[in-house]
Design an enzyme around this catalytic site. Structure first.
Site, PDB file in Angstrom:
ATOM      1  N   LYS A  28      11.795  34.964  34.624  1.00 53.19           N
ATOM      2  CA  LYS A  28      12.498  35.957  33.815  1.00 53.19           C
ATOM      3  C   LYS A  28      13.254  36.938  34.713  1.00 53.19           C
ATOM      4  O   LYS A  28      12.663  37.611  35.548  1.00 53.19           O
ATOM      5  CB  LYS A  28      11.478  36.688  32.936  1.00 53.19           C
ATOM      6  CG  LYS A  28      12.045  37.633  31.897  1.00 53.19           C
ATOM      7  CD  LYS A  28      10.915  38.091  30.990  1.00 53.19           C
ATOM      8  CE  LYS A  28      11.385  39.040  29.894  1.00 53.19           C
ATOM      9  NZ  LYS A  28      10.294  39.353  28.951  1.00 53.19           N
TER      10      LYS A  28
ATOM     11  N   GLU B 270       8.196  32.407  24.138  1.00 57.01           N
ATOM     12  CA  GLU B 270       7.786  33.117  25.356  1.00 57.01           C
ATOM     13  C   GLU B 270       6.266  33.295  25.391  1.00 57.01           C
ATOM     14  O   GLU B 270       5.654  33.683  24.405  1.00 57.01           O
ATOM     15  CB  GLU B 270       8.476  34.483  25.410  1.00 57.01           C
ATOM     16  CG  GLU B 270       8.184  35.263  26.678  1.00 57.01           C
ATOM     17  CD  GLU B 270       8.831  36.643  26.676  1.00 57.01           C
ATOM     18  OE1 GLU B 270       8.965  37.223  27.761  1.00 57.01           O
ATOM     19  OE2 GLU B 270       9.193  37.129  25.581  1.00 57.01           O
TER      20      GLU B 270
ATOM     21  N   CYS C 169      13.859  35.833  27.152  1.00 59.84           N
ATOM     22  CA  CYS C 169      13.736  37.050  26.345  1.00 59.84           C
ATOM     23  C   CYS C 169      14.756  38.144  26.677  1.00 59.84           C
ATOM     24  O   CYS C 169      15.898  38.067  26.278  1.00 59.84           O
ATOM     25  CB  CYS C 169      12.317  37.589  26.412  1.00 59.84           C
ATOM     26  SG  CYS C 169      11.928  38.725  25.043  1.00 59.84           S
TER      27      CYS C 169
END
Length: 384
Positions: free
Chosen positions: A196, A119, A233
């Site tokens: 994300k 990330e 994530c």
């Protein structure tokens, strides 16, 4: 070794358990054995020279009569930042690009088809600080920024797909920032991007200061080597997030992360592996490594003293299979490349065996969730 940090769970067990016991422990912890890959000597030599760990493992699937094996090799890269966080932005990016180019070259030696980076790989994970400059200067276009052009060159040179998570600047929509993964085909073309979906608001993870929840849904990318998705994530904590990538057809779901030991390490070996089992697909957890120091103190207003460090990013990147097996993890303290050979036929084979999707009753949950998100929702509780 970093002060107070152990190298890996695997090293601890191998050091202290006799081989006969260790064999049973591996079975209980990691399921069916993964075979060790016979990686080229040139790759092993290069990894030593470049000072990063190299491991390789393979997952097996049953031989079928009507389908040939669908074998693909993935490469997971974890790495530290190289320069102090107050170094010039351009120098930090250039140093990381050189490091990644070296590791990707070794991945190509190992026959890797798809590489996934960690990330926000081009920068420190500075989203703890809540400062805007210089961190927002790392943001760039997903379509034609310097990092995407750099990855396009690598993809063409080595004939591999690259998943490149960056801090995106969307100049066409008000210079909005996003936490984005760019997917670059082995032809060098940008296949697309995914943002994300879930943003943490816990501890020092002050990410909503910089970007909000993504708006690209649950895209799946058809590559020459299989259908892939990127669950960035914090999305790994949300089972429905994994589910939707799977429903859209993902055979491999990458989970590039930046997460620290004190917060999440007990969850790390569980979540991606559970997702592989529940969704009949392969999952790949990639976590950065190292401790990053920031010049200015910061606090999360939680009563703790202001501090300069986020905590230790514990690496431990691994791959999990739909049958519940998984590879050992990479080091908690070293840069590393994990090569995993997957036979994608295993996804359907396990689906046929366990039938979680066939028995999923999605229509039941869809109806009840549609009710649950309404402002006037009345929970279904039976009382005397």
């Amino acid at each position: 070794m970093a002060a107070g940090e152990v190298s890996s769970l695997e090293d601890c067990l191998e050091e202290h358990l006799p081989p006969a016991v260790l064999q049973h422990v591996w079975r209980m912890l990691y399921g069916k054995d993964t075979r060790k890959l016979d990686l080229p000597k040139s790759a092993l030599t290069a990894s030593l020279e470049k000072d990063f760990q190299l491991k390789g493992f393979g997952f097996e699937a049953a031989i079928e009569q009507l389908r040939q094996p669908r074998v693909v090799r993935v490469g997971l890269i974890q790495n530290k930042i190289l320069l102090p966080t107050d170094s010039p932005v351009s120098e930090q990016v250039a140093a990381l690009q050189k490091r990644i180019a070296d590791i990707v070259e070794v991945a190509a030696m190992c026959g890797v088809n798809i590489v996934c980076l960690q990330e926000a790989w081009t920068m420190p994970f500075a989203f703890c600080t809540r400062e805007k400059l210089p961190w927002t200067e790392f943001a760039e276009s997903a379509e034609d920024g310097q990092t995407t052009r750099f990855c396009q060159e690598l993809a063409r040179k080595y004939n591999l797909v690259i998943v490149s998570p960056i801090l995106e600047r969307d100049e066409f929509h008000g210079d909005t920032l996003w936490n984005t993964a760019v997917v670059i085909s082995n032809s060098g073309k940008v296949l697309g991007k995914t943002r994300k979906n879930h943003i943490p608001r816990v501890g020092d993870f002050n990410e909503s200061t910089y970007y909000m929840e993504g708006n690209t849904g649950h895209k799946v990318f058809q590559t020459q080597f299989g259908r892939i998705a990127v669950n960035i994530c914090f999305g790994r904590h949300h089972p429905l997030n994994w589910l939707m990538y799977s429903i859209n057809g993902a055979e491999i779901i990458f989970n590039p992360c930046a997460t620290v030991g004190a917060l999440s390490e007990p969850m790390w070996p569980i979540e991606a592996r559970n997702a592989a089992i529940a969704n009949h697909c392969f999952t790949c957890g990639i976590n950065r490594v190292g401790t990053e120091h920031f010049k200015n103190e910061f606090t999360s207003a939680d009563g703790q003293k202001a501090h300069h460090e986020f905590g230790h990013f514990y690496g431990s990147s691994y791959v999990a299979a739909p049958d519940g097996s998984r590879t050992p993890g990479l080091s908690r303290i070293e840069d590393g490349l994990l090569v995993a050979e997957l036979d994608l036929n295993l996804c359907r084979q396990i689906n046929d065996k366990w039938a979680f999707k066939m028995t999923g009753r999605y229509e039941l949950y869809a109806d009840e969730l549609a009710e649950a998100v309404q402002p006037n929702f009345d929970p279904y509780i039976v009382t005397e």
